[in-house]
Design a protein around this motif. Structure first.
Motif, PDB file in Angstrom:
ATOM      1  N   VAL A  66      17.424   1.898  -6.284  1.00 24.66           N
ATOM      2  CA  VAL A  66      16.508   2.595  -7.184  1.00 24.66           C
ATOM      3  C   VAL A  66      16.051   3.888  -6.521  1.00 24.66           C
ATOM      4  O   VAL A  66      15.571   3.879  -5.383  1.00 24.66           O
ATOM      5  N   ARG A  75      13.688  -6.115  -4.785  1.00 25.81           N
ATOM      6  CA  ARG A  75      14.514  -5.654  -3.669  1.00 25.81           C
ATOM      7  C   ARG A  75      14.903  -6.787  -2.725  1.00 25.81           C
ATOM      8  O   ARG A  75      15.990  -6.779  -2.149  1.00 25.81           O
ATOM      9  N   ILE A 114      19.176   4.183 -11.171  1.00 21.08           N
ATOM     10  CA  ILE A 114      19.538   2.903 -10.579  1.00 21.08           C
ATOM     11  C   ILE A 114      21.056   2.883 -10.486  1.00 21.08           C
ATOM     12  O   ILE A 114      21.738   3.078 -11.499  1.00 21.08           O
ATOM     13  N   GLY A 164      21.021  -3.333  -6.719  1.00 24.13           N
ATOM     14  CA  GLY A 164      21.134  -1.925  -7.059  1.00 24.13           C
ATOM     15  C   GLY A 164      20.145  -1.075  -6.283  1.00 24.13           C
ATOM     16  O   GLY A 164      19.119  -1.562  -5.784  1.00 24.13           O
ATOM     17  N   ASP A 182      25.824   3.513 -12.970  1.00 21.85           N
ATOM     18  CA  ASP A 182      24.419   3.871 -12.834  1.00 21.85           C
ATOM     19  C   ASP A 182      23.736   4.015 -14.185  1.00 21.85           C
ATOM     20  O   ASP A 182      24.363   4.161 -15.224  1.00 21.85           O
ATOM     21  N   TRP A 225      24.758   1.087  -8.769  1.00 21.66           N
ATOM     22  CA  TRP A 225      25.415  -0.094  -8.189  1.00 21.66           C
ATOM     23  C   TRP A 225      26.812   0.299  -7.719  1.00 21.66           C
ATOM     24  O   TRP A 225      27.499   1.087  -8.367  1.00 21.66           O
TER      25      TRP A 225
END
Length: 282
Positions: A259, A166, A247, A257, A223, A249
């Motif tokens: 989660v 992250r 996930i 992305g 995704d 984007w």
């Protein structure tokens, strides 16, 4: 990943036209990819490209890739030159004692678009197309000693990996060459074509992702998701039913992305009044 392709060339030059009537490469199994090329040396322009192969295999370490029904050609208009290629069947295998094994089956259609310059203005090249995955399975077996300390260790490693993912900022390295624009659609041909099978997680996935941006800064849109199937945890010991996994984007680099995971576990329940002799439930 480096691979050496031996190239065989045969052709002639006449009136400023380089005509390569035979361009081919052959692997150790005798499988070949052959093609032809015509190039105008005066205008420095490609006039024609054609390549094909019934079957070609690449093997490197734990990787094996088999491509069948390969065909490519060139089309040109006043505005651009387009080199298109298709692979009717792609079969990929991976096996490593430490990392497990994987198998993928799919097909692809890709093209490279080279715009012609107008008024001295050059536009970037573009790679576009579709990659469709019919099947992708990853499998890994692990022998572990299941204790509270072991479980706590794996949970800590998992949380640390998520935290690094992250907050990681990837250094962008720009190539000295002009970047190539990207517009590639990658998806599975049917629901839940991907399967992950490990002692810590087993669940199917379906995905629909666009690779956009350029080769200097690729971006993702789409995704990868699962709905109410599978588990995460430790198999047959401490399993959480996977309610949802996604996930996604929105035109961002892959590491940015979002989660979203939802899971649940049914805990045992015992009635001490009706079952006084049974072991007390936690």
């Amino acid at each position: 990943f480096n691979y050496i392709f031996p190239i065989k060339l045969r052709g002639h030059l006449e009136n400023g036209i380089l005509d390569m009537s035979e361009i081919s490469t052959q692997n150790d199994s005798g499988q070949t990819v052959s093609g032809t090329l015509q190039y105008n040396l005066d205008s420095l322009r490609i006039m024609d490209i054609e390549f094909l192969s019934d079957r070609y295999t690449l093997v490197k370490g734990p990787h094996k890739l088999v491509a069948e029904n390969i065909h490519g050609h060139m089309e040109e208009t006043e505005d651009e030159l387009v080199i298109s290629g298709s692979i009717g069947n792609i079969h990929y295998n991976f096996f490593d004692n430490a990392y497990g094994e994987a198998e993928a089956i799919g097909r692809s259609e890709l093209s490279l678009t080279i715009p012609h310059s107008h008024d001295g203005i050059l536009q970037n090249k573009t790679i576009s197309g579709n990659v469709s995955v019919d099947k992708l399975v990853y499998h890994r077996d692990l022998e572990i000693e299941v204790t509270p300390a072991t479980i706590d260790k794996f949970i800590t490693l998992f949380n640390n990996a998520l935290a690094r993912l992250r907050h990681q900022e990837t250094e962008i390295r720009y190539s000295s060459a002009e970047p190539i624009n990207l517009s590639i659609h990658i998806n599975d041909s049917q629901t839940d074509s991907i399967q992950i099978v490990t002692p810590f997680a087993t669940f199917p996935l379906t995905f629909d992702v666009w690779v956009l941006g350029n080769t200097n800064r690729p971006l993702l849109r789409g995704d990868v998701m699962n709905a109410n199937t599978g588990f995460i945890g430790v198999q047959e010991v401490y399993e959480f039913e996977l309610n949802s996994f996604r996930i996604s984007w929105t035109d961002v680099p892959w590491q940015h992305g979002i989660v979203d995971v939802s899971s649940s576990q049914e805990l045992p329940y015992c009635d001490e009044i009706e079952n006084p002799k049974k072991k007390r439930a936690p």
